[in-house]
Design an enzyme around this catalytic site. Structure first.
Site, PDB file in Angstrom:
ATOM      1  N   LYS A 137       0.649  -0.939   0.241  1.00  0.00           N
ATOM      2  CA  LYS A 137       0.618   0.371  -0.075  1.00  0.00           C
ATOM      3  C   LYS A 137       0.733   1.502   0.192  1.00  0.00           C
ATOM      4  O   LYS A 137       0.528   2.111  -0.654  1.00  0.00           O
ATOM      5  CB  LYS A 137      -1.202  -0.083   1.333  1.00  0.00           C
ATOM      6  CG  LYS A 137      -2.068  -0.905   1.066  1.00  0.00           C
ATOM      7  CD  LYS A 137      -2.712  -1.601   2.468  1.00  0.00           C
ATOM      8  CE  LYS A 137      -3.782  -2.950   2.209  1.00  0.00           C
ATOM      9  NZ  LYS A 137      -4.353  -3.615   3.050  1.00  0.00           N
ATOM     10  N   GLN A 140      -5.903  -2.070   9.373  1.00  0.00           N
ATOM     11  CA  GLN A 140      -4.825  -3.356   8.997  1.00  0.00           C
ATOM     12  C   GLN A 140      -5.765  -4.579   9.365  1.00  0.00           C
ATOM     13  O   GLN A 140      -5.374  -4.775  10.688  1.00  0.00           O
ATOM     14  CB  GLN A 140      -3.494  -3.633   8.437  1.00  0.00           C
ATOM     15  CG  GLN A 140      -3.699  -4.768   7.784  1.00  0.00           C
ATOM     16  CD  GLN A 140      -3.503  -4.959   6.164  1.00  0.00           C
ATOM     17  OE1 GLN A 140      -3.800  -3.812   5.159  1.00  0.00           O
ATOM     18  NE2 GLN A 140      -4.319  -6.082   5.697  1.00  0.00           N
ATOM     19  N   ASP A 146     -11.631   1.755   3.168  1.00  0.00           N
ATOM     20  CA  ASP A 146     -12.122   0.973   3.469  1.00  0.00           C
ATOM     21  C   ASP A 146     -13.134   0.384   3.428  1.00  0.00           C
ATOM     22  O   ASP A 146     -13.801  -0.903   2.619  1.00  0.00           O
ATOM     23  CB  ASP A 146     -11.709  -0.097   4.939  1.00  0.00           C
ATOM     24  CG  ASP A 146     -10.229  -1.111   4.699  1.00  0.00           C
ATOM     25  OD1 ASP A 146      -9.676  -1.015   3.432  1.00  0.00           O
ATOM     26  OD2 ASP A 146      -9.485  -1.025   5.486  1.00  0.00           O
TER      27      ASP A 146
HETATM   28  N1  GUN Z   1      -7.286  -7.542   5.238  1.00  0.00           N
HETATM   29  C1  GUN Z   1      -7.571  -8.456   4.068  1.00  0.00           C
HETATM   30  N2  GUN Z   1      -8.623  -7.452   3.693  1.00  0.00           N
HETATM   31  C2  GUN Z   1      -8.716  -6.258   4.219  1.00  0.00           C
HETATM   32  C3  GUN Z   1      -8.559  -4.604   3.671  1.00  0.00           C
HETATM   33  O1  GUN Z   1      -9.991  -5.017   2.445  1.00  0.00           O
HETATM   34  N3  GUN Z   1      -8.734  -3.826   4.466  1.00  0.00           N
HETATM   35  C4  GUN Z   1      -8.355  -4.251   5.240  1.00  0.00           C
HETATM   36  N4  GUN Z   1      -8.096  -2.764   6.543  1.00  0.00           N
HETATM   37  N5  GUN Z   1      -7.391  -5.394   6.309  1.00  0.00           N
HETATM   38  C5  GUN Z   1      -7.972  -6.926   5.365  1.00  0.00           C
END
Ligand code: GUN
Length: 286
Positions: A54, A98, A121
């Site tokens: 990211k 996350q 998200d």
């Molecule tokens: N863990 C797995 N996929 C995601 C996601 O799309 N966003 C976040 N914050 N955590 C994740």
């Protein structure tokens, strides 16, 4: 002929578009740069890789990014206090925590603490509710990325039978809402579905998001179906496979996404898109 949907290529195309829009935004607003804060609690190896990706993606498109790393035993209050500060921080347009979080932290408390306008998200109940009722909102990145893959591959959605295997809050449920909003007839299957193969064989568009290695076999797929594989599973021998048995299913399908290089790269591209949107909306109201 089976078309392999190239998620890497499509995600790159989207990142290029976002980069151009970011430069435009900077010029038009005398310096607004989309800012993303990513928070990681603990040291789950897969999460560490995602967070790094990211950050790299933010650099590529010219975003400002900030990373917060907390040890696994950090208490909920500390994480909430950081979110509170980021909610007030004008340089930050998107906040991502996350998942998964360590067991002593309640993910609902964390998600609900994020300002819905910065919830890139799309996990906050306000954004989920807006999605449900057809209002403008931040949409969850993986399902949004799937819709984008379908659209950019020229696949029609309206009137199609779509079958989703998996009902998670992150993929299955929001994808159900997005496909429904585009006038597909949508069925969601799960572990208690009685005859899974009978349902999956009805699909014009089949989405596998159950997190079970190669569970979708050739005989579960209708000839000519579009097959989207959301799974990422590491086998005992180290191989990375999806939820779809690719060698069996690909000859039957009209379009199929590979693993890796299908849905995966789209998630981060959508995250960047949501962050850019948040910065652009902020620029209009500031
Ligand atoms: N863990 C797995 N996929 C995601 C996601 O799309 N966003 C976040 N914050 N955590 C994740």
């Amino acid at each position: 002929m089976t078309n392999i949907i190239d998620g890497n290529r499509i995600a790159q195309e989207i990142r290029n578009e976002i980069k151009a829009k970011t430069e435009r935004l900077k010029l038009d607003t005398a310096g607004i740069v989309p800012g993303l804060a990513v928070m990681l609690v603990g040291d789950d190896p897969a999460s560490k890789i995602y967070v790094k990706r990211k950050e790299n993606a933010c650099n590529e498109v010219g975003f400002y990014s900030r990373e917060y790393k907390f040890p696994a035993d950090t208490d909920e209050k500390t994480v909430l206090a950081t979110i509170d500060a980021l909610n007030q921080d004008a340089a930050i347009h998107g906040i991502l925590v996350q998942l998964p979080l360590p067991g002593h932290i309640n993910p609902a408390h964390i998600i609900e603490a994020i300002d819905p306008a910065k919830d890139v998200d799309g996990f906050h109940p306000v954004n989920i509710g807006r999605l449900l009722t057809g209002q403008t909102c931040h949409m969850a990145c993986t399902p949004k990325g799937i819709m984008e893959l379908l659209d950019r591959s020229g696949i029609k959605i309206e009137g199609k039978e779509a079958v989703i295997v998996g009902r998670s809050n992150i993929v299955g449920k929001p994808l159900f809402l997005m496909l429904l909003a585009r006038n597909a007839t949508v069925t969601v299957c799960h572990t208690k579905t009685k005859d899974l193969a009978e349902v999956t064989r009805r699909a014009d568009i089949l989405i596998a998001a159950a997190g079970k290695a190669e569970m979708i076999r050739g005989d579960m797929v209708r000839e000519g179906a579009v097959v989207i594989d959301v799974g990422i599973n590491r086998l005992g021998d180290g191989r990375l496979v999806g939820d779809v048995a690719f060698a069996e299913v690909s000859p039957r399908s009209s379009h199929i996404t590979p693993v890796p290089g299908g849905v995966g790269p789209m998630t981060i591209a959508m995250l960047l898109g949501n962050t850019l949107n948040a910065a652009m909306v902020g620029a209009q109201t500031d």
